[in-house]
Design a protein around this motif. Structure first.
Motif, PDB file in Angstrom:
ATOM      1  N   ALA A   1       0.844  -1.192   0.000  1.00  0.00           N
ATOM      2  CA  ALA A   1       0.000   0.000   0.000  1.00  0.00           C
ATOM      3  C   ALA A   1       0.879   1.242   0.000  1.00  0.00           C
ATOM      4  O   ALA A   1       2.102   1.165   0.172  1.00  0.00           O
ATOM      5  CB  ALA A   1      -0.915  -0.016   1.219  1.00  0.00           C
ATOM      6  N   LYS A   2       0.234   2.390  -0.153  1.00  0.00           N
ATOM      7  CA  LYS A   2       0.959   3.661  -0.158  1.00  0.00           C
ATOM      8  C   LYS A   2       0.298   4.629   0.824  1.00  0.00           C
ATOM      9  O   LYS A   2      -0.928   4.725   0.868  1.00  0.00           O
ATOM     10  CB  LYS A   2       0.966   4.282  -1.560  1.00  0.00           C
ATOM     11  N   GLY A   3       1.146   5.346   1.583  1.00  0.00           N
ATOM     12  CA  GLY A   3       0.619   6.327   2.516  1.00  0.00           C
ATOM     13  C   GLY A   3       1.556   7.510   2.663  1.00  0.00           C
ATOM     14  O   GLY A   3       2.779   7.381   2.526  1.00  0.00           O
ATOM     15  N   HIS A   4       0.968   8.687   2.942  1.00  0.00           N
ATOM     16  CA  HIS A   4       1.777   9.907   3.099  1.00  0.00           C
ATOM     17  C   HIS A   4       1.187  10.787   4.190  1.00  0.00           C
ATOM     18  O   HIS A   4      -0.032  10.989   4.259  1.00  0.00           O
ATOM     19  CB  HIS A   4       1.829  10.694   1.787  1.00  0.00           C
ATOM     20  N   LEU A   5       2.075  11.319   5.058  1.00  0.00           N
ATOM     21  CA  LEU A   5       1.699  12.276   6.089  1.00  0.00           C
ATOM     22  C   LEU A   5       2.269  13.645   5.734  1.00  0.00           C
ATOM     23  O   LEU A   5       3.450  13.755   5.398  1.00  0.00           O
ATOM     24  CB  LEU A   5       2.266  11.860   7.446  1.00  0.00           C
ATOM     25  N   ASP A   6       1.440  14.675   5.852  1.00  0.00           N
ATOM     26  CA  ASP A   6       1.893  16.055   5.638  1.00  0.00           C
ATOM     27  C   ASP A   6       1.402  16.881   6.822  1.00  0.00           C
ATOM     28  O   ASP A   6       0.227  17.248   6.887  1.00  0.00           O
ATOM     29  CB  ASP A   6       1.338  16.594   4.317  1.00  0.00           C
ATOM     30  N   CYS A   7       2.283  17.149   7.784  1.00  0.00           N
ATOM     31  CA  CYS A   7       1.905  17.824   9.034  1.00  0.00           C
ATOM     32  C   CYS A   7       2.599  19.175   9.115  1.00  0.00           C
ATOM     33  O   CYS A   7       3.831  19.244   9.078  1.00  0.00           O
ATOM     34  CB  CYS A   7       2.296  16.978  10.242  1.00  0.00           C
ATOM     35  N   GLN A   8       1.813  20.247   9.265  1.00  0.00           N
ATOM     36  CA  GLN A   8       2.392  21.584   9.345  1.00  0.00           C
ATOM     37  C   GLN A   8       1.718  22.392  10.447  1.00  0.00           C
ATOM     38  O   GLN A   8       0.498  22.336  10.613  1.00  0.00           O
ATOM     39  CB  GLN A   8       2.253  22.319   8.015  1.00  0.00           C
ATOM     40  N   GLY A   9       2.543  23.124  11.203  1.00  0.00           N
ATOM     41  CA  GLY A   9       2.047  24.004  12.249  1.00  0.00           C
ATOM     42  C   GLY A   9       2.487  25.428  12.022  1.00  0.00           C
ATOM     43  O   GLY A   9       3.542  25.679  11.430  1.00  0.00           O
ATOM     44  N   LEU A  10       1.681  26.376  12.506  1.00  0.00           N
ATOM     45  CA  LEU A  10       1.981  27.800  12.371  1.00  0.00           C
ATOM     46  C   LEU A  10       1.756  28.480  13.715  1.00  0.00           C
ATOM     47  O   LEU A  10       0.637  28.488  14.241  1.00  0.00           O
ATOM     48  CB  LEU A  10       1.074  28.429  11.300  1.00  0.00           C
ATOM     49  N   LEU A  11       2.818  29.027  14.306  1.00  0.00           N
ATOM     50  CA  LEU A  11       2.728  29.723  15.588  1.00  0.00           C
ATOM     51  C   LEU A  11       2.647  31.231  15.356  1.00  0.00           C
ATOM     52  O   LEU A  11       3.396  31.788  14.550  1.00  0.00           O
ATOM     53  CB  LEU A  11       3.954  29.417  16.447  1.00  0.00           C
ATOM     54  N   THR A  12       1.729  31.883  16.087  1.00  0.00           N
ATOM     55  CA  THR A  12       1.565  33.324  15.905  1.00  0.00           C
ATOM     56  C   THR A  12       1.959  34.129  17.141  1.00  0.00           C
ATOM     57  O   THR A  12       1.899  35.351  17.104  1.00  0.00           O
ATOM     58  CB  THR A  12       0.106  33.666  15.532  1.00  0.00           C
ATOM     59  N   ASP A  13       2.326  33.464  18.250  1.00  0.00           N
ATOM     60  CA  ASP A  13       2.796  34.194  19.430  1.00  0.00           C
ATOM     61  C   ASP A  13       3.772  33.334  20.209  1.00  0.00           C
ATOM     62  O   ASP A  13       3.808  32.105  20.068  1.00  0.00           O
ATOM     63  CB  ASP A  13       1.615  34.627  20.309  1.00  0.00           C
TER      64      ASP A  13
ATOM     65  N   SER B   1       6.577  20.236   9.556  1.00  0.00           N
ATOM     66  CA  SER B   1       7.258  21.501   9.808  1.00  0.00           C
ATOM     67  C   SER B   1       6.397  22.379  10.708  1.00  0.00           C
ATOM     68  O   SER B   1       5.168  22.281  10.718  1.00  0.00           O
ATOM     69  CB  SER B   1       7.540  22.239   8.490  1.00  0.00           C
ATOM     70  N   ILE B   2       7.072  23.220  11.482  1.00  0.00           N
ATOM     71  CA  ILE B   2       6.401  24.232  12.305  1.00  0.00           C
ATOM     72  C   ILE B   2       7.125  25.550  12.080  1.00  0.00           C
ATOM     73  O   ILE B   2       8.354  25.613  12.170  1.00  0.00           O
ATOM     74  CB  ILE B   2       6.439  23.858  13.809  1.00  0.00           C
ATOM     75  N   GLY B   3       6.368  26.593  11.788  1.00  0.00           N
ATOM     76  CA  GLY B   3       6.983  27.885  11.520  1.00  0.00           C
ATOM     77  C   GLY B   3       6.153  29.034  12.041  1.00  0.00           C
ATOM     78  O   GLY B   3       5.218  28.848  12.822  1.00  0.00           O
ATOM     79  N   GLN B   4       6.487  30.222  11.585  1.00  0.00           N
ATOM     80  CA  GLN B   4       5.758  31.421  11.966  1.00  0.00           C
ATOM     81  C   GLN B   4       5.433  32.228  10.727  1.00  0.00           C
ATOM     82  O   GLN B   4       5.943  31.952   9.638  1.00  0.00           O
ATOM     83  CB  GLN B   4       6.579  32.253  12.943  1.00  0.00           C
ATOM     84  N   ILE B   5       4.591  33.232  10.884  1.00  0.00           N
ATOM     85  CA  ILE B   5       4.239  34.088   9.760  1.00  0.00           C
ATOM     86  C   ILE B   5       5.441  34.922   9.351  1.00  0.00           C
ATOM     87  O   ILE B   5       6.070  35.584  10.189  1.00  0.00           O
ATOM     88  CB  ILE B   5       3.053  35.008  10.122  1.00  0.00           C
ATOM     89  N   ALA B   6       5.779  34.873   8.082  1.00  0.00           N
ATOM     90  CA  ALA B   6       6.933  35.616   7.586  1.00  0.00           C
ATOM     91  C   ALA B   6       6.639  37.117   7.566  1.00  0.00           C
ATOM     92  O   ALA B   6       5.565  37.546   7.138  1.00  0.00           O
ATOM     93  CB  ALA B   6       7.298  35.132   6.183  1.00  0.00           C
ATOM     94  N   GLN B   7       7.600  37.886   8.028  1.00  0.00           N
ATOM     95  CA  GLN B   7       7.423  39.337   8.063  1.00  0.00           C
ATOM     96  C   GLN B   7       7.216  39.906   6.659  1.00  0.00           C
ATOM     97  O   GLN B   7       6.483  40.880   6.467  1.00  0.00           O
ATOM     98  CB  GLN B   7       8.640  39.996   8.719  1.00  0.00           C
ATOM     99  N   GLU B   8       7.846  39.273   5.662  1.00  0.00           N
ATOM    100  CA  GLU B   8       7.688  39.763   4.276  1.00  0.00           C
ATOM    101  C   GLU B   8       6.233  39.662   3.818  1.00  0.00           C
ATOM    102  O   GLU B   8       5.736  40.524   3.085  1.00  0.00           O
ATOM    103  CB  GLU B   8       8.574  38.964   3.324  1.00  0.00           C
ATOM    104  N   GLN B   9       5.549  38.578   4.244  1.00  0.00           N
ATOM    105  CA  GLN B   9       4.137  38.429   3.878  1.00  0.00           C
ATOM    106  C   GLN B   9       3.288  39.528   4.498  1.00  0.00           C
ATOM    107  O   GLN B   9       2.427  40.119   3.827  1.00  0.00           O
ATOM    108  CB  GLN B   9       3.625  37.061   4.334  1.00  0.00           C
TER     109      GLN B   9
END
Length: 301
Positions: free
Chosen positions: A231-243, A268-276
Motif C-alpha cells: 500500500a501507499k501512505g503519506h503524512l503532511d503535518c504543518q504548524g503555524l505559531l503566531t505568538d 514543519s512548524i513555523g511562523q508568519i513571515a514578516q515579508e508576507q
C-alpha cells in the motif's frame, strides 16, 4: 439556522428539531435505530441516548446535511452517530457542530462509525464552531470496504477551551482515503489524533494536517499511518505559531509491516513571515486583517 427545514438531521441540546427525509435514505435518531434495526447494535458501542443514524440505500444527487448545536447553559451532549453508505453510491455529506452563542459552557461529546460499502464514495465536510469556554471530545471510526473512496475534511474555525479529536481510518483492498484536518487554535488545549491503517493490497491514503497556535494555545497532534499490506501512505503535518506563548507538538509516525509498502512523511512548524505581512500591509490591510488572511490561506492549503 438558515434553511433548517432542509437539514436532514437537526438537533439543539438534546432535542431533535427536524428530520428531513431524502429519497433513498433512512434517517432516524440513534435510539430509534437501535430499537428498529437490531443489526445496528453491532456498530453502536452501547445503547445510545442521542445522536443520528443515516443509512443511504440509493443514489442521492444532492448533499446530505446534519447540524448538532448547543443553545442552553451548561448542556452536556453525548452522541452516538452511525452513517452507512451502500455499494457503489457517491454521496456528499455536510456536518456542522456548534454553539449558538458565547459563554454557554457547553460540553459536546460524540463518537460514531462511518461505513463505506464496496465501491462507494463519500465526500464529507465536517465543520466545528465553538467558543473558549466549551469542552469538545470526538471519536470516530471509518471503515472503507474494497475499492471505496473517502474525502474527509475536518475544520474547526473557533476552538473550545479543551478539544480532543480522534479519528481511525480502516482501509480494505483498493480503498483510497484523503484526510484534511485544519484547526485555528485560540486560547485552547487541543489534542488531535489520526490513525490510518492500510489493511488491503492497493489501498492508499494521505493525512494532511494544518494547525495554527494563537494566544497561549497548547496543541498536541499525533498522526500515524500503519501499512499491513502492499500500500501507499503519506503524512503532511504543518504548524503555524503566531505568538511566543503558544506551543505546537507534531508527532508523525510511520509503521511499515510489509516490505512492499511505501510510506512517506513531511512535517514543519513555523511562523508568519514578516515579508508576507509587509506585502499585505502595503496593499491597505491592517496587521490583523493581513494576519487573518495568511492564517486562512494556511488552513485551506
Amino acid at each position: 439556522m438558515k434553511n433548517a427545514k432542509n437539514v436532514n438531521y437537526w438537533q439543539i441540546d438534546h432535542r431533535i428539531k427536524n428530520i428531513y427525509l431524502t429519497k433513498g435514505t433512512v434517517i432516524l435518531s440513534s435510539p430509534e435505530a437501535w430499537r428498529k434495526y437490531k443489526w445496528t447494535r453491532n456498530y453502536f458501542s452501547e445503547k445510545p441516548k442521542e445522536g443520528y443514524f443515516i443509512w443511504v440505500k440509493e443514489q442521492v444527487n444532492t448533499p446530505l446535511s446534519t447540524c448538532v448545536s448547543i443553545g442552553g447553559q451548561n448542556v452536556s451532549q453525548k452522541l452516538q452517530n452511525l452513517l452507512i453508505i451502500e455499494k457503489n453510491l457517491k454521496i456528499h455529506l455536510q456536518g456542522t457542530c456548534n454553539v449558538l452563542k458565547k459563554n454557554l459552557l457547553g460540553t459536546h461529546k460524540a463518537q460514531g462509525k462511518i461505513v463505506l460499502r464496496e465501491g462507494s464514495s463519500l465526500k464529507y465536510s465536517h465543520i466545528h464552531l465553538w467558543t473558549e469556554k466549551d469542552i469538545v471530545e470526538t471519536n470516530y471510526e471509518f471503515f472503507l470496504e474494497k475499492n471505496s473512496k473517502l474525502n474527509y475534511l475536518y475544520r474547526t474555525l473557533f476552538t473550545p477551551n479543551k478539544l480532543k479529536a480522534s479519528n481511525l481510518f480502516n482501509l480494505s483492498a483498493g480503498a483510497v482515503c484523503n484526510v484534511k484536518i485544519g484547526a485555528n487554535c485560540v486560547k485552547t488545549k487541543t489534542e488531535i489524533k489520526e490513525i490510518m491503517v492500510l489493511k488491503g493490497n492497493g489501498s492508499s491514503g494521505i493525512i494532511n494536517l494544518r494547525l495554527v497556535g494563537k494566544k497561549e494555545s497548547k496543541v498536541l497532534a499525533r498522526s500515524r499511518i500503519v501499512a499491513d499490506s502492499k500500500a501507499k501512505g503519506h503524512l503532511d503535518c504543518q504548524g503555524l505559531l503566531t505568538d511566543k506563548k503558544s506551543e505546537i507538538l507534531l508527532t508523525p509516525e510511520l509503521d511499515c509491516r510489509n516490505k512492499l509498502a511505501q510510506l512517506t512523511h513531511e512535517a514543519s512548524i513555523g511562523q508568519i513571515a514578516q515579508e508576507q505581512l509587509t506585502y499585505l500591509r502595503m496593499r491597505g490591510l491592517s496587521e490583523k486583517e493581513a494576519t487573518n488572511l495568511i492564517i486562512n490561506g494556511f488552513l485551506g492549503s
